[in-house]
Enzyme design. Sequence first.
Site, PDB file in Angstrom:
ATOM      1  N   HIS A  98      44.099  43.007 -32.770  1.00 55.23           N
ATOM      2  CA  HIS A  98      43.775  44.398 -33.517  1.00 55.23           C
ATOM      3  C   HIS A  98      42.960  45.410 -32.827  1.00 55.23           C
ATOM      4  CE1 HIS A  98      45.087  43.507 -37.967  1.00 55.23           C
ATOM      5  NE2 HIS A  98      46.125  42.834 -37.073  1.00 55.23           N
TER       6      HIS A  98
ATOM      7  N   TYR B  16      40.041  49.747 -44.846  1.00 55.86           N
ATOM      8  CA  TYR B  16      38.909  49.563 -45.875  1.00 55.86           C
ATOM      9  C   TYR B  16      38.590  50.852 -46.706  1.00 55.86           C
ATOM     10  CZ  TYR B  16      37.025  45.952 -42.603  1.00 55.86           C
ATOM     11  OH  TYR B  16      36.797  44.764 -42.278  1.00 55.86           O
TER      12      TYR B  16
ATOM     13  N   PRO C  47      30.741  40.230 -46.508  1.00 57.35           N
ATOM     14  CA  PRO C  47      32.178  40.016 -45.749  1.00 57.35           C
ATOM     15  C   PRO C  47      32.720  41.153 -45.122  1.00 57.35           C
ATOM     16  CG  PRO C  47      32.843  39.699 -48.093  1.00 57.35           C
ATOM     17  CD  PRO C  47      31.221  39.487 -47.971  1.00 57.35           C
TER      18      PRO C  47
ATOM     19  N   LYS D  40      31.631  39.273 -40.196  1.00 55.95           N
ATOM     20  CA  LYS D  40      30.829  38.574 -39.210  1.00 55.95           C
ATOM     21  C   LYS D  40      30.533  37.355 -39.253  1.00 55.95           C
ATOM     22  CE  LYS D  40      30.296  42.342 -36.857  1.00 55.95           C
ATOM     23  NZ  LYS D  40      31.397  42.483 -35.732  1.00 55.95           N
TER      24      LYS D  40
ATOM     25  N   TYR E 131      31.840  46.457 -34.777  1.00 53.35           N
ATOM     26  CA  TYR E 131      33.119  45.697 -35.401  1.00 53.35           C
ATOM     27  C   TYR E 131      33.679  44.764 -34.384  1.00 53.35           C
ATOM     28  CZ  TYR E 131      36.793  44.774 -38.796  1.00 53.35           C
ATOM     29  OH  TYR E 131      37.748  44.323 -39.553  1.00 53.35           O
TER      30      TYR E 131
END
Length: 395
Positions: free
Chosen positions: A75, A204, A296, A300, A388
């Site tokens: 991704h 998100y 979550p 991580k 990220y």
Amino acid sequence: MKSSSTQVAIIGAGPAGLLLGALLAKAGIESVIVEQRSPEYVLGRIRAGVLEQVTVDLLEAAGAAARLHAEGLPHEGVELCFGGARHRIDMHRLTGGKRVTVYGQTEVTRDLMVLRAAAGLATVYDAADVRPHGFDGARPSVRFRKDGTEHELHCDFIAGCDGYHGISRQSVPESALETFERVYPFGWLGVLSETPPVSHELIYSNHERGFALCSMRSTTRSRYYVQCPLDDKVESWSDDAFWGELRARLDPAAAEALVTGPSIEKSIAPLRSFVAEPMRFGRLFLAGDAAHIVPPTGAKGLNLAAGDVGLLSRALAEHYSEKSDAGIDSYSERCLRRVWRAERFSWWFTSLMHKFPDTGGFGQRIQRAELDYLVHSEAASTALAENYVGLPLES
Ligand code: APR
Ligand code: PHB
């Protein structure tokens, strides 16, 4: 009492314990893993699987990355949804070519279990009453009961990879430990479904009804979450109610494209930030969830566990091969620097994306302003992207 011995006794056969055992084996260091549950139970836990490159590299070093490379989904971006629209963060461009790999934690655990069994390395499942002993001295041991027989496993070092509810951290005198915690006033209701993901990347969503996340396990299996009250019961959520709530929190195009289906797993998980300091007590080392928990939102948890055992395996290899304890002596400090950076990112991202009891109208506008700034600022997007995809194991 049945006695045996090894170099490193590992408590817990989750991702941290299994990866540590595999990395130690590559360094020629013997370990025995003592796990309280069955292999089936361990594999039955549904957990996020967004792997940083650091984690992929460690799995490669352990010899457990073949299926990950064959089936994992690279991704290069992630989408933020707010105000009825989606905005893509091009992580690959912003981080000079880095990406994450989507590959379920269950599969990581399975690959590590298969590797360990194939190497004939010892794992004791269904061990009862596991207790670390003597780790403040030079000859620690792990005691446990198996099939009614009491065992004592003598060792040089103990790795406490037994998770947040494990015995290792609880065995440390309270005076020797300092803990830091934040419990969030909501949970995540998660659904697994054999349906194609709504998008090829994760979404998100910050919505006035609450947070939502669209993720996946493969191109045919999806993982979705909606923020829910802490006292919600999973039984009170029908599949239709879940899909309706998820749709309501997405932009129109995603809501339209969403393919729904029967849930094959449905659960509610609480969110917390937690760190125990230090992570080393004499010859006992804490790693993974035994030492820290992240909400979550930033995906991580697994990556921090992998980083801990990456550093610990190198420190132990240094002890045995170079007769140096520099790595062991600095293990806790080096882990905690990376842990706190991930804790900060996970807390920040959770605070930005969720509806809190005191968010209110002003708070909603502030979140919206920060998101608007974030997706239109190269600097702010880069900051999100580099956290990220994962910060270097040591920097
Ligand atoms: N004795 C032996 N084993 C134990 C004990 C005990 N007293 N207590 C717990 N365990 C085992 C659990 O059954 C589990 O298999 O330790 C293992 C801990 O595994 P995890 O909880 O998965 O923790 P870790 O390996 O650190 O992996 C962290 O898992 O919880 C997720 O989000 C987290 O992705 C992160 C990852
Ligand atoms: C998941 O796929 O379960 C997942 C992905 C990303 C997250 C959390 C969970 O931030």
